[in-house]
Design an enzyme around this catalytic site. Structure first.
Site, mmCIF file in Angstrom:
data_model
loop_
_atom_site.group_PDB
_atom_site.id
_atom_site.type_symbol
_atom_site.label_atom_id
_atom_site.label_comp_id
_atom_site.label_asym_id
_atom_site.label_seq_id
_atom_site.Cartn_x
_atom_site.Cartn_y
_atom_site.Cartn_z
ATOM 1 N N GLU A 64 7.458 -46.397 -16.522
ATOM 2 C CA GLU A 64 6.611 -47.357 -16.953
ATOM 3 C C GLU A 64 7.026 -47.536 -18.506
ATOM 4 O O GLU A 64 6.925 -48.815 -19.202
ATOM 5 C CB GLU A 64 5.091 -46.878 -17.030
ATOM 6 C CG GLU A 64 4.598 -47.170 -15.777
ATOM 7 C CD GLU A 64 4.928 -45.863 -14.679
ATOM 8 O OE1 GLU A 64 5.499 -44.847 -15.178
ATOM 9 O OE2 GLU A 64 4.720 -46.145 -13.563
ATOM 10 N N HIS A 133 -7.010 -43.229 -11.588
ATOM 11 C CA HIS A 133 -6.492 -44.614 -11.059
ATOM 12 C C HIS A 133 -7.621 -45.560 -11.044
ATOM 13 O O HIS A 133 -7.874 -46.443 -10.398
ATOM 14 C CB HIS A 133 -5.862 -44.644 -9.583
ATOM 15 C CG HIS A 133 -4.678 -43.921 -9.534
ATOM 16 N ND1 HIS A 133 -4.370 -42.690 -9.348
ATOM 17 C CD2 HIS A 133 -3.421 -44.764 -8.977
ATOM 18 C CE1 HIS A 133 -3.180 -42.335 -9.318
ATOM 19 N NE2 HIS A 133 -2.594 -43.599 -8.928
#
Ligand SMILES: Cc1ncc(C[n+]2csc(CCOP(=O)(O)OP(=O)(O)O)c2C)c(N)n1
Ligand SMILES: Cc1ncc(C[n+]2csc(CCOP(=O)(O)OP(=O)(O)O)c2C)c(N)n1
Ligand SMILES: [Mg+2]
Ligand SMILES: [Mg+2]
Lengths: 332, 345, 345, 332
Positions: A64, A133
């Protein structure tokens, strides 16, 4: 504009916006994890790879920080990348490139460059994906000068705001609630933009201003209907943009209703509602306020896995109704 | 700026045994490189002095002793090729073609500076000559350079991106992610590790689990080369090979330049982590400018008085640069928020 | 739990040509390992079915097909050794000694679950048997395992930390930083890459600039070993060597287990990135449980009916686990904020 | 307590706290970049390595994500690491370990573990270090349940709060302003703690409550003296803890003064003052408010290099005086 209007889901609207942008401008590319053949974790890119090929719908390794940084570097040098984080939680891995690089590069270089990168962050709870999440992290990026931060709540807006974002010379961060992806709504065909920085009054009312973001807009509207049946007239504003915030629309509304409630899913403390509240409390609308400014935000906990706990951790319609009722009736 | 096409002009000297640059580049290029190396050193000495006098605030990281690395890497680059640089980036900026006037102006916080006084030493950049900027974040430029290379490949510009970083930076996750992506996508980028033995106070032995940074290239299936970073020709030769490879579409390379910084890490360094002997040895026996000058004389490319003339002209340019910076206007407070966002019509 | 000391008991079989585990471990240990491998598979099948029936919400990542890797790595570990696990962590949890009752309870979101219903599949943990937890962040457990090893070294506990991660995770910066630090500090940690060829939909070829993940060990000056992750003995042998090395204070190792997951990545996988043939090949020809059972029979350690008895007992344990989970109480809404901070006296 | 009280600088006070903690408990270790022989970028660890050796004063490689993660893993398994970020800006590289791991681990594991890690973040502007070395990012971490976030403003407090942090079973984040390091003040010898979560009234007053953080406490106190000379009586509260915020102290004060101003260096939008303002605007103190709630925060820009611009980017004494005067006089 006379473009035909169809019902599309929120994710279809995003996909359509990306396709239009890519058709129009060769420099627009998509980057992200599993956005190619997989179609994205939430099937937002879907089959775009078939149309635009793997060079423009690029699967990145699971990197990322580096991936976001590549998008930043590509943007500075001439591409127009749209970078998808698989979950907004993973922004935590890339804050350095988003905040220290993308947001500041133009400033640090005295205006010599622009950084036209778009980043997409699927966020929010409600899918049972637990603490790592399910976060709503828009407040972090909303705190950062140099970024623009948006949170479209409808298929119509997400298409128009994404197209505005791609055309924007500066970095634009889009927070998309995962529970919105399947929500349908009218979406015009073709190219149009919805301006970044403008809130939208979704429902007019006299008794209370509710400013909500993302999924909470819909919950607030639902709550407003219940309250209407009880004779209370609630104005619901869809904030749409976190940075820059639309001061005028909110303040005008509060001057009219004299009451403000903020509804947002991010953690209450230092979340978007804190800024909304403070913005109004320091404005000329202060003198119009008849009651404390109420915030309904996420609980001061990580998002739990158990579905009932998970629901309890973020504002729900009954809670919005109850809080609004109390506020209008002067019970607080 | 040195152009690769310059190599097609008559080389400075004949003879198969000569080091690379003497075979490849014409005399003007070689003297231009020497001049830039002096310019880098004198620029930094000038900046250091101005700092001592309180004319420059903040901090700065001097690359004195590392001039051959900056210059050698940039020699094969064109103006269109792009670099990302580091906190120790003055040399890269000058080697790539920036004007010291505007660099001084930046350090003095003036509107005429490359960053309009907003960036200072740590963010020095000159986009017009392809320098996308120094970076205050160790490793911050690595993925950005890969992004520049992605643009070059996607838009078929033929440009190469060169990424400078330090030995300390090689332990950042960004290094790993950037090199991996560059290799997977075969991007035209050259990674240049300027290994000056320390990341701040921490020696590579204490920070890095491998003998040479270039050894890590194998983990990304790219060539890894080690060069004496204080020998201009060696650096330029490695750079030339990596740049040409990148231009041919064969993907990235990693070059490790072994070098040394004479000064402390920054303006706040008690120098407890290296010995005086070590510093002396590098300064006395391995100075990149002295070694280059000796070769230029040895190979009959420049005479002592020509070199002297270069030094004098550099001194003048530096003095003029400082004057320019002093005389330039400071930004208006009212303009504080300029450049946060792009001004749109 | 298997103990290293178990190896001192009479081995299951004699003969210099026998694979490692048959020479090293007594029969009970070997049958215990088989039982756990069945338990892993049946646990996941049970969880999958419960998910289909709507008894479990969220998502889950099944490791069916990878049982030998989880079990083989954990075989040489004691209860005190610690592991960090991944989103695909049910197998690690069971192999390390967790009770499937409390795992099911967790998946059902009950207070009797290992995480009191707060964590679910993606955060399954059992600290009492040394499992510090699955992790929803790819690569998230890598530095944490190094931290556990630092504690072991600093407090001289003799513990070893084992870090499971996937092939996809090897491209995270955290991988690089963690392996580098572990090596620089010679920490007692074993890095275990379960290479099942894909990170979600992305094959290692498309994501990773090196042929084998273990090849990257050289970049950290640590041993890198590749094993057939579907052969219990091979995995256990590599684990044993790495664990012993760590215990001797010689530092970290990297083991790459080549394996395969039979199911999709998670509960939302259109399976567009691998062929049916590929899946069939692994399922039909390389199943880790079948291969292990065949060896147990071949080497005369277990008979078919004994294996059948193990299966039956596993089936019972699974059924009981699900019943326990169903019958367990859900958390009170009022307890939402429990466990955010440590309750202090 | 009768401990002798000396004048120490803020950085000496930190160093002393760390030494006391390390003497008392073998499990306490220091980790960070160049904290060993170099003594830390701001000489906070100084010569502690000579006293405790390199095993307990550990130089890490330049690996903020990994380093922070090692500290987290060490904390979960039995050590008590104090991790120094060289600049708070580099937190952007480690948000994943701080936020997704340290803050949530106890919750995700249903209480099975604690994470007693302390992290130190030298932040703030004023040293000419420009946009990537001058940020005040406490609001980010203040938004994260599971963390405790403190901002001690005096040598006395930083010693006591650091010792409280080391004793705390949960992750504590300490934001230290770089311009405070050389500031001197009385510090008792030996071990003492200052509680996390309690604000401190630094100056009592009737006309206005100023809640300030970190360096801004001192600026606010200076401003209060000027205002006193003009006959205005300002109460100055040192917030000290961002999470959990001391609601009571602030609200009691506002009930007394009927006016609130928040002074903080972080970017104004979504900074600490937003939460303070919102907290008061939704409390029972709302009814006591005679004027809008004013926030003086950092400008909506990255921190510029030029020293005059840099000063203009954060609140300064004259601006605080002017804003307070206007507020008390009803000019806004
Ligand atoms: C992410 C990050 N971590 C730490 C620092 C502080 N810092 C600045 S330069 C430096 C040393 C860098 O070492 P190296 O990469 O070898 O470059 P050199 O200074 O030797 O040229 C450090 C630790 C920083 N600026 N950014
Ligand atoms: C930091 C981060 N990035 C992305 C994801 C989404 N994600 C979850 S599992 C996964 C694939 C991981 O691949 P690998 O490491 O090979 O493990 P496997 O699933 O194959 O066991 C991805 C991309 C994540 N959870 N965390
Ligand atoms: Mg170095
Ligand atoms: Mg995998």
């Amino acid at each position: 504009m006379d473009a035909a209007v169809r019902e599309l889901s929120y994710s279809q609207a995003i996909q359509e916006a990306m396709a239009i942008a890519m058709e129009a401008d060769e420099r627009v590319i998509l980057m992200g994890e599993d956005i190619g053949v997989y179609g994205g974790a939430f099937q937002v890119t879907g089959d775009l790879i078939d149309r635009f090929g793997p060079d423009r719908v690029m699967d990145t390794p699971i990197s990322e920080l580096g991936g976001a940084g590549v998008a930043v570097g590509a943007a500075v040098t001439g591409l127009r990348p749209i970078f998808e984080f698989q979950f907004s939680d993973f922004a935590a891995l890339a804050m350095e490139q988003i905040v220290n690089q993308a947001a500041k590069m133009r400033y640090m270089l005295g205006g010599a460059v622009s950084v036209p990168v778009v980043m997409r962050f699927p966020g929010g709870s409600g899918t049972g994906a637990a603490a790592q999440h399910s976060q709503s992290l828009e407040a972090w990026l909303g705190h950062v000068p140099g970024l623009k931060v948006i949170q479209p709540a409808t298929p119509h807006d997400v298409k128009g705001m994404l197209l505005a974002a791609v055309a924007d010379p500066d970095p634009v961060m889009i927070f998309e609630h995962k529970l919105l992806y399947k929500m349908k709504g009218p979406v015009p065909e073709g190219h149009y933009t919805v301006p970044i920085g403008k809130a939208e009054v979704r429902r007019e009312g006299r008794d209370l201003t509710v400013v909500a973001t993302s999924l909470m807009v819909h919950k607030a509207l639902e709550a407003a209907e219940t309250l209407a049946a009880e004779g209370m007239d609630v104005e619901v504003i869809d904030l749409r943009t976190i940075r820059p915030m639309d001061r005028e629309t909110v303040i005008e509304s509060v001057k009219k209703t004299s009451r403000l409630m903020c509804v947002y899913e991010g953690v209450k403390t230092l979340g978007v509602g804190a800024e909304l509240s403070a913005m109004v409390a320091e404005s000329e609308a202060f003198d119009y306020l008849d009651a404390p400014i109420v915030r309904l935000g996420g609980a001061e906990t990580p998002i739990p896995y158990n579905p009932e706990l998970e629901k309890a951790a973020v504002p729900q319609v009954p809670g919005i109704v109850a809080a609004a009722r109390d506020l209008i009736r002067g019970a607080r | 700026m040195a152009k690769t096409t310059a190599a097609k002009a008559a080389p400075a000297a004949e003879g198969g045994n000569l080091p690379f640059i003497y075979r490849e580049y014409p005399r003007e290029t070689l003297l231009g490189a020497l001049r830039k190396m002096h310019l880098i050193r004198k620029f930094e000495e000038g900046a250091e002095e101005s700092y001592m006098r309180g004319l420059i605030h903040g901090t700065m990281h001097l690359s004195i002793g590392q001039e051959a690395s900056a210059m050698g890497i940039c020699l094969p680059l064109t103006n269109d090729d792009q670099i990302t640089s580091t906190h120790r980036g003055h040399g890269h900026c000058i080697a790539k073609g920036a004007d010291v006037k505007r660099m001084f102006a930046e350090f003095f916080g003036k509107t005429t500076g490359y960053c309009a006084g907003r960036g200072g030493s740590m963010h020095i950049a000159d986009v017009t000559t392809g320098n996308l900027g120094a970076n205050g974040i160790v490793g911050g430029g690595l993925p950005i350079a890969v992004g520049a290379a992605l643009t070059a490949k996607r838009l078929k510009t033929g440009k190469v991106a060169v990424c400078f970083f330090g030995d300390g930076a090689n332990n950042e996750g960004a290094f790993h992610e950037a090199l991996n992506m560059a290799s997977v996508w075969k991007l035209p980028v050259v990674f240049v590790c300027e290994n000056n033995k320390y990341g701040m106070s921490t020696s590579t032995e204490r920070s890095t689990a491998v003998a040479n940074i270039a050894d890590r290239a194998a983990a990304y299936s790219m060539p890894g080369v080690i060069v004496d970073g204080n020998v201009l020709s060696d650096v330029a030769e490695a750079s030339h090979a990596a740049v040409e490879r990148a231009r041919r579409g064969e993907g990235p390379s990693l070059i490790e330049c072994k070098t040394y910084r004479y000064r402390g890490h920054s303006k706040s360094d008690r120098n407890r982590y290296r010995t005086k002997d070590e510093i002396d040895d590098w300064m006395s026996n391995r100075d990149p400018i002295e070694r280059y000058e000796a070769q230029l004389v040895e190979f009959g490319i420049a005479k002592a008085d020509e070199i002297e003339a270069i030094r004098a002209s550099v001194a003048e340019e530096i003095a003029a640069g400082i004057e320019f910076a002093k005389a330039s206007p400071a930004p208006e407070i009212a303009d504080l928020a300029n450049y946060v966002y792009t001004e749109q019509a």
